[in-house]
Enzyme design. Structure first.
Site, PDB file in Angstrom:
ATOM      1  N   HIS A 108      -7.380  -9.128   7.904  1.00 17.04           N
ATOM      2  CA  HIS A 108      -8.449  -8.896   8.890  1.00 17.04           C
ATOM      3  C   HIS A 108      -9.211 -10.177   9.186  1.00 17.04           C
ATOM      4  CE1 HIS A 108      -9.533  -7.613   4.817  1.00 17.04           C
ATOM      5  NE2 HIS A 108     -10.695  -8.181   5.031  1.00 17.04           N
ATOM      6  N   SER A 145       1.155 -18.103   5.271  1.00 15.22           N
ATOM      7  CA  SER A 145       1.310 -18.700   3.946  1.00 15.22           C
ATOM      8  C   SER A 145       2.565 -18.171   3.269  1.00 15.22           C
ATOM      9  CB  SER A 145       0.086 -18.345   3.085  1.00 15.22           C
ATOM     10  OG  SER A 145       0.032 -16.943   2.902  1.00 15.22           O
ATOM     11  N   HIS A 189     -23.894  15.150   2.263  1.00 15.65           N
ATOM     12  CA  HIS A 189     -23.719  15.628   0.890  1.00 15.65           C
ATOM     13  C   HIS A 189     -22.693  16.747   0.869  1.00 15.65           C
ATOM     14  CE1 HIS A 189     -24.700  16.700  -3.225  1.00 15.65           C
ATOM     15  NE2 HIS A 189     -24.716  17.977  -2.840  1.00 15.65           N
ATOM     16  N   GLU A 196      -2.447  -5.382  -8.167  1.00 15.00           N
ATOM     17  CA  GLU A 196      -1.927  -4.290  -7.323  1.00 15.00           C
ATOM     18  C   GLU A 196      -0.475  -3.972  -7.690  1.00 15.00           C
ATOM     19  OE1 GLU A 196      -4.693  -4.725  -3.293  1.00 15.00           O
ATOM     20  OE2 GLU A 196      -2.555  -5.079  -3.110  1.00 15.00           O
ATOM     21  N   LYS A 219       0.827  -1.210   0.000  1.00 12.82           N
ATOM     22  CA  LYS A 219       0.000   0.000   0.000  1.00 12.82           C
ATOM     23  C   LYS A 219       0.865   1.266   0.000  1.00 12.82           C
ATOM     24  CE  LYS A 219      -2.497  -2.719  -0.541  1.00 12.82           C
ATOM     25  NZ  LYS A 219      -2.488  -4.193  -0.499  1.00 12.82           N
TER      26      LYS A 219
HETATM   27  P1  FAD Z   1       1.258 -14.336   8.180  1.00 10.02           P
HETATM   28  O1  FAD Z   1       1.020 -12.897   8.100  1.00 10.02           O
HETATM   29  O2  FAD Z   1       1.869 -15.017   7.007  1.00 10.02           O
HETATM   30  O3  FAD Z   1       2.178 -14.548   9.465  1.00 10.02           O
HETATM   31  C1  FAD Z   1       2.750 -15.770   9.786  1.00 10.02           C
HETATM   32  C2  FAD Z   1       4.021 -15.511  10.584  1.00 10.02           C
HETATM   33  O4  FAD Z   1       4.493 -16.742  11.072  1.00 10.02           O
HETATM   34  C3  FAD Z   1       5.149 -14.934   9.730  1.00 10.02           C
HETATM   35  O5  FAD Z   1       5.690 -13.821  10.379  1.00 10.02           O
HETATM   36  C4  FAD Z   1       6.181 -16.073   9.660  1.00 10.02           C
HETATM   37  O6  FAD Z   1       7.512 -15.596   9.637  1.00 10.02           O
HETATM   38  C5  FAD Z   1       5.899 -16.786  10.974  1.00 10.02           C
HETATM   39  N1  FAD Z   1       6.271 -18.206  10.965  1.00 10.02           N
HETATM   40  C6  FAD Z   1       5.978 -19.136  10.028  1.00 10.02           C
HETATM   41  N2  FAD Z   1       6.414 -20.353  10.420  1.00 10.02           N
HETATM   42  C7  FAD Z   1       6.997 -20.178  11.633  1.00 10.02           C
HETATM   43  C8  FAD Z   1       7.599 -21.056  12.563  1.00 10.02           C
HETATM   44  N3  FAD Z   1       7.653 -22.373  12.339  1.00 10.02           N
HETATM   45  N4  FAD Z   1       8.102 -20.532  13.697  1.00 10.02           N
HETATM   46  C9  FAD Z   1       8.025 -19.206  13.956  1.00 10.02           C
HETATM   47  N5  FAD Z   1       7.443 -18.331  13.120  1.00 10.02           N
HETATM   48  C10 FAD Z   1       6.918 -18.815  11.980  1.00 10.02           C
HETATM   49  N6  FAD Z   1      -4.407  -8.938   3.106  1.00 10.02           N
HETATM   50  C11 FAD Z   1      -5.286  -7.939   3.364  1.00 10.02           C
HETATM   51  O7  FAD Z   1      -6.235  -8.132   4.131  1.00 10.02           O
HETATM   52  N7  FAD Z   1      -5.136  -6.697   2.784  1.00 10.02           N
HETATM   53  C12 FAD Z   1      -4.128  -6.423   1.943  1.00 10.02           C
HETATM   54  O8  FAD Z   1      -4.028  -5.303   1.445  1.00 10.02           O
HETATM   55  C13 FAD Z   1      -3.194  -7.459   1.652  1.00 10.02           C
HETATM   56  N8  FAD Z   1      -2.157  -7.226   0.827  1.00 10.02           N
HETATM   57  C14 FAD Z   1      -1.250  -8.218   0.587  1.00 10.02           C
HETATM   58  C15 FAD Z   1      -0.210  -7.967  -0.288  1.00 10.02           C
HETATM   59  C16 FAD Z   1       0.724  -8.942  -0.563  1.00 10.02           C
HETATM   60  C17 FAD Z   1       1.853  -8.642  -1.508  1.00 10.02           C
HETATM   61  C18 FAD Z   1       0.619 -10.217   0.086  1.00 10.02           C
HETATM   62  C19 FAD Z   1       1.639 -11.278  -0.173  1.00 10.02           C
HETATM   63  C20 FAD Z   1      -0.425 -10.483   0.943  1.00 10.02           C
HETATM   64  C21 FAD Z   1      -1.377  -9.492   1.198  1.00 10.02           C
HETATM   65  N9  FAD Z   1      -2.471  -9.719   2.033  1.00 10.02           N
HETATM   66  C22 FAD Z   1      -3.370  -8.720   2.272  1.00 10.02           C
HETATM   67  C23 FAD Z   1      -2.674 -11.027   2.694  1.00 10.02           C
HETATM   68  C24 FAD Z   1      -2.200 -10.977   4.159  1.00 10.02           C
HETATM   69  O9  FAD Z   1      -0.855 -10.581   4.193  1.00 10.02           O
HETATM   70  C25 FAD Z   1      -2.368 -12.331   4.820  1.00 10.02           C
HETATM   71  O10 FAD Z   1      -3.687 -12.796   4.647  1.00 10.02           O
HETATM   72  C26 FAD Z   1      -2.070 -12.252   6.306  1.00 10.02           C
HETATM   73  O11 FAD Z   1      -0.764 -11.782   6.533  1.00 10.02           O
HETATM   74  C27 FAD Z   1      -2.254 -13.612   6.978  1.00 10.02           C
HETATM   75  O12 FAD Z   1      -1.971 -13.508   8.339  1.00 10.02           O
HETATM   76  P2  FAD Z   1      -1.458 -14.761   9.174  1.00 10.02           P
HETATM   77  O13 FAD Z   1      -1.255 -14.259  10.568  1.00 10.02           O
HETATM   78  O14 FAD Z   1      -2.335 -15.907   8.962  1.00 10.02           O
HETATM   79  O15 FAD Z   1      -0.052 -15.165   8.533  1.00 10.02           O
HETATM   80  P1  NAD Z   2      -5.068 -14.898  -6.273  1.00  9.86           P
HETATM   81  O1  NAD Z   2      -5.668 -16.196  -5.935  1.00  9.86           O
HETATM   82  O2  NAD Z   2      -5.767 -13.648  -5.918  1.00  9.86           O
HETATM   83  O3  NAD Z   2      -4.816 -14.814  -7.852  1.00  9.86           O
HETATM   84  C1  NAD Z   2      -4.090 -15.785  -8.538  1.00  9.86           C
HETATM   85  C2  NAD Z   2      -4.436 -15.667  -9.988  1.00  9.86           C
HETATM   86  O4  NAD Z   2      -3.556 -16.490 -10.723  1.00  9.86           O
HETATM   87  C3  NAD Z   2      -5.854 -16.130 -10.321  1.00  9.86           C
HETATM   88  O5  NAD Z   2      -6.472 -15.187 -11.141  1.00  9.86           O
HETATM   89  C4  NAD Z   2      -5.634 -17.451 -11.016  1.00  9.86           C
HETATM   90  O6  NAD Z   2      -6.642 -17.765 -11.949  1.00  9.86           O
HETATM   91  C5  NAD Z   2      -4.300 -17.183 -11.699  1.00  9.86           C
HETATM   92  N1  NAD Z   2      -3.572 -18.386 -12.058  1.00  9.86           N
HETATM   93  C6  NAD Z   2      -3.496 -19.546 -11.376  1.00  9.86           C
HETATM   94  N2  NAD Z   2      -2.724 -20.428 -12.056  1.00  9.86           N
HETATM   95  C7  NAD Z   2      -2.304 -19.793 -13.172  1.00  9.86           C
HETATM   96  C8  NAD Z   2      -1.497 -20.164 -14.276  1.00  9.86           C
HETATM   97  N3  NAD Z   2      -0.977 -21.382 -14.363  1.00  9.86           N
HETATM   98  N4  NAD Z   2      -1.248 -19.252 -15.236  1.00  9.86           N
HETATM   99  C9  NAD Z   2      -1.793 -18.015 -15.164  1.00  9.86           C
HETATM  100  N5  NAD Z   2      -2.592 -17.617 -14.162  1.00  9.86           N
HETATM  101  C10 NAD Z   2      -2.831 -18.495 -13.170  1.00  9.86           C
HETATM  102  O7  NAD Z   2      -3.595 -14.972  -5.652  1.00  9.86           O
HETATM  103  P2  NAD Z   2      -2.493 -13.836  -5.490  1.00  9.86           P
HETATM  104  O8  NAD Z   2      -2.809 -12.660  -6.340  1.00  9.86           O
HETATM  105  O9  NAD Z   2      -1.197 -14.526  -5.662  1.00  9.86           O
HETATM  106  O10 NAD Z   2      -2.668 -13.428  -3.976  1.00  9.86           O
HETATM  107  C11 NAD Z   2      -2.465 -14.394  -2.934  1.00  9.86           C
HETATM  108  C12 NAD Z   2      -3.355 -14.098  -1.764  1.00  9.86           C
HETATM  109  O11 NAD Z   2      -2.948 -12.896  -1.144  1.00  9.86           O
HETATM  110  C13 NAD Z   2      -4.790 -13.927  -2.192  1.00  9.86           C
HETATM  111  O12 NAD Z   2      -5.557 -14.931  -1.571  1.00  9.86           O
HETATM  112  C14 NAD Z   2      -5.200 -12.586  -1.723  1.00  9.86           C
HETATM  113  O13 NAD Z   2      -6.411 -12.631  -0.989  1.00  9.86           O
HETATM  114  C15 NAD Z   2      -4.067 -12.128  -0.808  1.00  9.86           C
HETATM  115  N6  NAD Z   2      -3.853 -10.701  -1.097  1.00  9.86           N
HETATM  116  C16 NAD Z   2      -4.814  -9.814  -0.717  1.00  9.86           C
HETATM  117  C17 NAD Z   2      -4.667  -8.485  -1.045  1.00  9.86           C
HETATM  118  C18 NAD Z   2      -5.732  -7.524  -0.640  1.00  9.86           C
HETATM  119  O14 NAD Z   2      -6.549  -7.869   0.199  1.00  9.86           O
HETATM  120  N7  NAD Z   2      -5.755  -6.304  -1.183  1.00  9.86           N
HETATM  121  C19 NAD Z   2      -3.571  -8.047  -1.767  1.00  9.86           C
HETATM  122  C20 NAD Z   2      -2.633  -8.976  -2.158  1.00  9.86           C
HETATM  123  C21 NAD Z   2      -2.781 -10.304  -1.820  1.00  9.86           C
END
Ligand code: FAD
Ligand code: NAD
Length: 460
Positions: free
Chosen positions: A316, A144, A439, A186, A50
């Site tokens: 969230h 993940s 408004h 994004e 962001k």
């Molecule tokens: P995580 O945030 O993945 O946290 C898991 C933690 O566990 C990590 O810090 C990891 O280092 C730690 N860990 C793993 N294994 C071990 C172990 N064995 N011992 C100790 N520590 C360990 N979601 C939104 O809602 N809004 C967004 O705008 C958004 N933008 C995103 C943009 C990107 C580029 C990506 C990749 C994801 C985005 N997401 C967004 C998704 C969001 O980041 C995840 O859904 C969220 O972080 C999941 O939270 P979690 O606590 O389940 O896991």
């Molecule tokens: P995603 O599941 O949103 O999108 C993956 C895309 O890849 C899909 O459109 C799918 O059809 C496509 N795809 C799958 N296999 C393919 C192939 N072989 N060739 C071409 N296209 C293929 O996954 P993402 O964008 O990697 O994001 C991962 C997770 O992170 C999502 O679940 C998302 O919710 C989370 N995330 C959330 C935010 C947010 O909330 N603003 C921002 C970033 C990521």
């Protein structure tokens, strides 16, 4: 050392659960393998993406966007290093904030890799050696990691995941994004704004699977106009690195040569060395930890939340699950209403959604009414130049209860909160239609869409 709750993973699921358990008077420990707390979301996800989206939006506006308002910039320059430093600064500040929250709530923090040790213990591996802690309850919140396609390695150099795309040192001339999902759109938007030619390759015949089809179609049109290139129905079969470029091979199509490939085809549960198998914790066919409605795994005293258990991968959602799990465990009641979990795509315009899509209602054979209102008929949208977008409200045909709201348009991510509250309170579209909205605000589009459900919109 013995704790009431030991949490493995300090992302939004883990650290928020830790705070809630401490608020409930419990002795809590949290184990994180990375230096900073905050998880994927803070370190390499929501927050840095962001920061770059906002900075790149400002850059695009300065270079091209506001001449029609009589504001003319000249000699606009891009300092990518400073932009990245700003992003890092935001992450560092927020990570420091979480450290403070852990101290304030007297949560014991362990640095290292945690794994189930059996018999209510967790083993922590760190550079200092191995340590075992006892836990009445254990919460797995390890999140993940990015996934790739068969035969394509994320080498971090030519082929990277979102983690690499959040810190490119130079602007790629040609960037190929594999996957037209949230990350692809994004981060594709960030680098397009900064000057890359961005081609999105999507396997399906649409972008943003899971988002209401009509809204996803609108989005595709708008993103194309902005200059993102799309190749739908494209199956990537491999990549072939050259000396300084890489060729992306596509089934039945010409390959594309580019500087960088962003692999954005989804994420998989992070279960590496977590000791699940030895402990007998069940996972599903895709590797997600299986839990019941109280987030209990197949093993007594072991719970799991967040990305690790599947469903929407959202920060969230992980937070809500962490809190519900802990409240259920220590106070007897906790619940997440999955029908009221919003999702936002932070492109421009933003896309925000909550509840059922029209596709889901059709599939479930649920009778519904629709109300729509376009941004171009809203005064505030006109005044601020945000003409693209619409609000779409889906309400039950008989009861008028709101089943889903889908918004594409400026500030959609903020506006959806009203609709989430409406769904949480079981509101009807009539309730929103009769609620006074200030408004001129963009939120009037929501009221007008609610009026449109009953065919009585005023301004369109
Ligand atoms: P995580 O945030 O993945 O946290 C898991 C933690 O566990 C990590 O810090 C990891 O280092 C730690 N860990 C793993 N294994 C071990 C172990 N064995 N011992 C100790 N520590 C360990 N979601 C939104 O809602 N809004 C967004 O705008 C958004 N933008 C995103 C943009 C990107 C580029 C990506 C990749 C994801 C985005 N997401 C967004 C998704 C969001 O980041 C995840 O859904 C969220 O972080 C999941 O939270 P979690 O606590 O389940 O896991
Ligand atoms: P995603 O599941 O949103 O999108 C993956 C895309 O890849 C899909 O459109 C799918 O059809 C496509 N795809 C799958 N296999 C393919 C192939 N072989 N060739 C071409 N296209 C293929 O996954 P993402 O964008 O990697 O994001 C991962 C997770 O992170 C999502 O679940 C998302 O919710 C989370 N995330 C959330 C935010 C947010 O909330 N603003 C921002 C970033 C990521």
């Amino acid at each position: 050392m013995k704790f009431d709750l030991v949490i493995i993973g300090a992302g939004p699921g883990g650290y928020v659960a830790a705070i809630r358990a401490a608020q409930l008077g419990k002795k809590v420990a949290i184990i994180e393998k990375e230096k900073q707390l905050g998880g994927t979301c803070l370190r390499v996800g929501c927050i840095p993406s962001k920061a770059l989206l906002e900075s790149s939006r400002l850059y695009e506006q300065a270079t091209a966007g506001i001449n029609d308002r009589g504001i003319i910039f000249s000699k606009v320059q891009l300092d990518l290093e400073a932009m990245m430093q700003h992003k890092t600064g935001v992450v560092d500040t927020l990570a420091g904030g979480i450290d403070g929250l852990m101290n304030k709530n007297k949560i014991t923090r362990f640095s290292g890799h945690g794994r189930l040790g059996g018999n209510h213990t967790v083993v922590i591996d760190s550079s200092d050696g191995e340590e075992t802690v006892e836990a009445a309850n254990i919460l797995l919140a390890t999140g993940s990691v990015p996934t790739s396609l068969p035969g394509i390695e994320i080498d971090g150099e030519y082929v990277g995941s979102s983690t690499e795309a959040l810190k490119y040192g130079d602007i790629p001339k040609q960037l190929v994004v594999i996957g037209g999902g949230v990350i692809g759109l994004e981060l594709g938007t960030v680098w397009r704004r900064l000057g890359s030619t961005v081609t999105v390759l999507e396997y399906l015949d649409r972008i943003l699977p899971g988002i209401d089809t009509e809204i996803a179609k609108d989005a595709l049109k708008i993103f194309k106009k902005q200059g993102l290139k799309f190749q739908l129905n494209s199956q990537v079969t491999g990549v072939k690195p050259n000396r300084k470029t890489v060729d992306v091979l596509i089934e039945g199509q010409e390959s594309i040569r580019c500087d960088k490939v962003l692999m954005a085809v989804g994420r998989r549960p992070n279960t590496a060395n977590l000791g699940l198998e030895a402990a007998g914790v069940k996972v599903d066919t895709r590797g997600f930890v299986t839990v019941d409605s109280h987030y209990k795994t197949s093993i007594g005293g072991v719970f799991a939340v967040g990305d690790l258990i599947g469903g929407a991968m959202l920060a969230h959602k992980a937070e809500e699950e962490g809190i519900a799990c802990v409240e259920q465990l220590f106070s007897g009641y906790g619940h997440v209403n999955y029908d009221a979990v919003p999702a936002v795509v932070y492109t421009e315009p933003e896309i925000a959604t909550v509840g059922k899509t029209e596709d889901e209602l059709k599939e479930g054979k649920i009778d519904y009414k629709i109300g729509k209102f376009p941004y171009l008929a809203n005064g505030r949208a006109r005044a601020s130049g945000h003409l693209e977008g619409k609000v779409k409200i889906l309400a039950h045909a008989k009861t008028d209860r709101i089943l889903g709201v889908h918004i594409i348009g400026a500030n959609a991510g903020e506006m959806i909160a009203e609709c989430v509250a409406a769904i949480e309170f079981g509101a009807s579209s009539e309730d929103i239609a009769r609620t006074c909205h200030a408004h001129p605000t963009l939120s009037e589009t929501i009221k007008e869409a609610a009026l449109a459900v009953g065919n009585r919109t005023i301004h369109f």
